[in-house]
Motif scaffolding. Sequence first.
Motif, PDB file in Angstrom:
ATOM      1  N   SER A  72       0.816  -1.217   0.000  1.00 32.51           N
ATOM      2  CA  SER A  72       0.000   0.000   0.000  1.00 32.51           C
ATOM      3  C   SER A  72       0.848   1.265   0.000  1.00 32.51           C
ATOM      4  N   GLY A  73       2.148   1.131   0.279  1.00 34.52           N
ATOM      5  CA  GLY A  73       3.022   2.293   0.334  1.00 34.52           C
ATOM      6  C   GLY A  73       3.179   2.880   1.718  1.00 34.52           C
ATOM      7  N   ASP A  74       2.503   2.299   2.737  1.00 31.92           N
ATOM      8  CA  ASP A  74       2.667   2.791   4.101  1.00 31.92           C
ATOM      9  C   ASP A  74       4.095   2.586   4.591  1.00 31.92           C
ATOM     10  N   LEU A  75       4.732   1.542   4.097  1.00 31.04           N
ATOM     11  CA  LEU A  75       6.158   1.325   4.334  1.00 31.04           C
ATOM     12  C   LEU A  75       6.830   1.421   2.981  1.00 31.04           C
ATOM     13  N   GLY A  76       7.436   2.577   2.704  1.00 29.08           N
ATOM     14  CA  GLY A  76       7.969   2.854   1.381  1.00 29.08           C
ATOM     15  C   GLY A  76       9.278   2.160   1.090  1.00 29.08           C
ATOM     16  N   ALA A  77       9.704   2.258  -0.167  1.00 31.43           N
ATOM     17  CA  ALA A  77      10.942   1.634  -0.607  1.00 31.43           C
ATOM     18  C   ALA A  77      12.126   2.124   0.209  1.00 31.43           C
ATOM     19  N   ASP A  78      13.014   1.208   0.522  1.00 35.90           N
ATOM     20  CA  ASP A  78      14.231   1.446   1.289  1.00 35.90           C
ATOM     21  C   ASP A  78      13.967   1.730   2.749  1.00 35.90           C
ATOM     22  N   ARG A  79      12.730   1.528   3.184  1.00 31.80           N
ATOM     23  CA  ARG A  79      12.404   1.718   4.594  1.00 31.80           C
ATOM     24  C   ARG A  79      13.046   0.602   5.421  1.00 31.80           C
ATOM     25  N   PRO A  80      13.784   0.915   6.485  1.00 31.99           N
ATOM     26  CA  PRO A  80      14.362  -0.129   7.328  1.00 31.99           C
ATOM     27  C   PRO A  80      13.295  -0.811   8.173  1.00 31.99           C
ATOM     28  N   LEU A  81      13.380  -2.118   8.272  1.00 30.35           N
ATOM     29  CA  LEU A  81      12.470  -2.904   9.097  1.00 30.35           C
ATOM     30  C   LEU A  81      13.306  -3.553  10.198  1.00 30.35           C
ATOM     31  N   VAL A  82      13.177  -3.040  11.405  1.00 26.13           N
ATOM     32  CA  VAL A  82      13.957  -3.525  12.536  1.00 26.13           C
ATOM     33  C   VAL A  82      13.158  -4.609  13.252  1.00 26.13           C
ATOM     34  N   GLY A 108      10.009 -10.982  -2.735  1.00 21.69           N
ATOM     35  CA  GLY A 108      10.689  -9.830  -3.318  1.00 21.69           C
ATOM     36  C   GLY A 108      10.328  -8.504  -2.689  1.00 21.69           C
ATOM     37  N   LEU A 109       9.598  -8.520  -1.574  1.00 23.23           N
ATOM     38  CA  LEU A 109       9.157  -7.271  -0.951  1.00 23.23           C
ATOM     39  C   LEU A 109      10.232  -6.644  -0.075  1.00 23.23           C
ATOM     40  N   VAL A 110      11.089  -7.451   0.512  1.00 22.76           N
ATOM     41  CA  VAL A 110      12.140  -6.931   1.374  1.00 22.76           C
ATOM     42  C   VAL A 110      13.442  -7.636   1.030  1.00 22.76           C
ATOM     43  N   SER A 111      14.546  -7.045   1.441  1.00 18.60           N
ATOM     44  CA  SER A 111      15.859  -7.665   1.291  1.00 18.60           C
ATOM     45  C   SER A 111      16.601  -7.550   2.609  1.00 18.60           C
ATOM     46  N   ALA A 112      17.367  -8.575   2.926  1.00 15.38           N
ATOM     47  CA  ALA A 112      18.148  -8.584   4.163  1.00 15.38           C
ATOM     48  C   ALA A 112      19.617  -8.781   3.802  1.00 15.38           C
ATOM     49  N   ARG A 113      20.455  -7.827   4.249  1.00 17.38           N
ATOM     50  CA  ARG A 113      21.883  -7.916   3.952  1.00 17.38           C
ATOM     51  C   ARG A 113      22.690  -7.637   5.214  1.00 17.38           C
ATOM     52  N   PRO A 114      23.843  -8.311   5.356  1.00 16.41           N
ATOM     53  CA  PRO A 114      24.699  -8.070   6.522  1.00 16.41           C
ATOM     54  C   PRO A 114      25.129  -6.604   6.596  1.00 16.41           C
ATOM     55  N   ASN A 115      25.128  -6.083   7.789  1.00 17.07           N
ATOM     56  CA  ASN A 115      25.556  -4.703   8.070  1.00 17.07           C
ATOM     57  C   ASN A 115      24.611  -3.649   7.500  1.00 17.07           C
ATOM     58  N   VAL A 116      23.551  -4.084   6.852  1.00 15.75           N
ATOM     59  CA  VAL A 116      22.565  -3.151   6.297  1.00 15.75           C
ATOM     60  C   VAL A 116      21.213  -3.370   6.959  1.00 15.75           C
ATOM     61  N   GLY A 117      20.897  -4.630   7.230  1.00 15.73           N
ATOM     62  CA  GLY A 117      19.609  -4.961   7.832  1.00 15.73           C
ATOM     63  C   GLY A 117      18.567  -5.267   6.777  1.00 15.73           C
ATOM     64  N   THR A 118      17.319  -5.278   7.201  1.00 14.96           N
ATOM     65  CA  THR A 118      16.198  -5.588   6.320  1.00 14.96           C
ATOM     66  C   THR A 118      15.533  -4.298   5.873  1.00 14.96           C
ATOM     67  N   ARG A 119      15.364  -4.161   4.567  1.00 16.03           N
ATOM     68  CA  ARG A 119      14.761  -2.949   4.011  1.00 16.03           C
ATOM     69  C   ARG A 119      13.705  -3.319   2.981  1.00 16.03           C
ATOM     70  N   VAL A 120      12.763  -2.418   2.809  1.00 20.05           N
ATOM     71  CA  VAL A 120      11.721  -2.601   1.802  1.00 20.05           C
ATOM     72  C   VAL A 120      12.326  -2.391   0.416  1.00 20.05           C
ATOM     73  N   ARG A 121      11.973  -3.272  -0.506  1.00 16.68           N
ATOM     74  CA  ARG A 121      12.496  -3.177  -1.865  1.00 16.68           C
ATOM     75  C   ARG A 121      11.535  -2.391  -2.759  1.00 16.68           C
ATOM     76  N   PRO A 122      12.018  -1.816  -3.850  1.00 23.00           N
ATOM     77  CA  PRO A 122      11.137  -1.072  -4.770  1.00 23.00           C
ATOM     78  C   PRO A 122      10.200  -2.006  -5.515  1.00 23.00           C
ATOM     79  N   VAL A 123       9.141  -1.437  -6.068  1.00 27.56           N
ATOM     80  CA  VAL A 123       8.123  -2.220  -6.762  1.00 27.56           C
ATOM     81  C   VAL A 123       8.727  -3.057  -7.881  1.00 27.56           C
ATOM     82  N   SER A 124       9.743  -2.551  -8.535  1.00 29.70           N
ATOM     83  CA  SER A 124      10.351  -3.270  -9.652  1.00 29.70           C
ATOM     84  C   SER A 124      10.951  -4.603  -9.239  1.00 29.70           C
ATOM     85  N   ASP A 125      11.203  -4.795  -7.944  1.00 25.50           N
ATOM     86  CA  ASP A 125      11.776  -6.043  -7.454  1.00 25.50           C
ATOM     87  C   ASP A 125      10.714  -7.023  -6.946  1.00 25.50           C
TER      88      ASP A 125
END
Length: 287
Positions: A72-82, A108-125
């Motif tokens: 819905s966009g309430d959690l936008g792209a690149d938003r960190p999810l702690v 494909g909604l989020v990505s998790a990477r070391p030292n970066v954490g979990t973030r929301v991915r853009p719609v294209s992903d």
Amino acid sequence: MMTAARSADSGLAGPGELDRYPFPESAADRVGASAWDSTDHELGRVGRRATGNRGRGLHGQLVQQLGQMIVSGDLGADRPLVPEEIGQRFEVSRTVVRESLRVLEAKGLVSARPNVGTRVRPVSDWNLLDPDIIEWRAFGPQRDDQRRELNELRWTIEPLAARLAAGHGREDVQQRLADMVEIMGHALGQGDAITFSRADAEFHSLLIQLAGNRMLEHLSGIVSAALHVSGGPVTGCDRPNETAIGHHARIVDALAAGDGTGAEAAMRHLLTVHPEGERVVPAPREH
């Protein structure tokens, strides 16, 4: 066990339910500098439309809620999810949060990477062919785009499937298709929209299977999701009436005659958009 907290506008949620997001009672209860603060005013809106949560486990409920918030966009792209903040906000364990984020990552909604954490991915992903994402998009600002895209996808897939199915004379499947048309006709006469819809969905799924193309068959779940969440303008499938049943029957007749061209044409007539029709998008189905 998750406990219920008072929402901003609606009294108490039931114990163990995520129908509404729990709101802390005071500022002292908040996670410090929470990334969720800026979306507090939106949480009740998202929660209210997540009516399909009843009967889900905590893991499934959290996937549903977070997925809808992202789409819905309430959690936008690149938003960190702690994870710690999510766990405290929804009063669920770290295990539930971790498994939920893994499901969202697979979509494909989020990505998790070391030292970066979990973030929301853009719609294209995003995996836009995922049935859950198809449903969640039906409730967000992309609703109109999704309706158009689903209709275009069906227009591409199903006439081809009908033409290919005419070359596979499996009488058992053709009989089942005829049975579905009969069930739809009976349901129409009884005013039973639910039975009509179920028979319609099985008809289209069987037809794609009959095409004998494994890649097309893989898309049958997408067609089912499209039938479930498609909103107006509607196709002939979306409106129970004699005309729609007639188009289904002509498809069956063409298949029985081995007439691929006729089956394809009948399917195109069935999928023709009726611009005057409108339909309210239903709540997400329960799994």
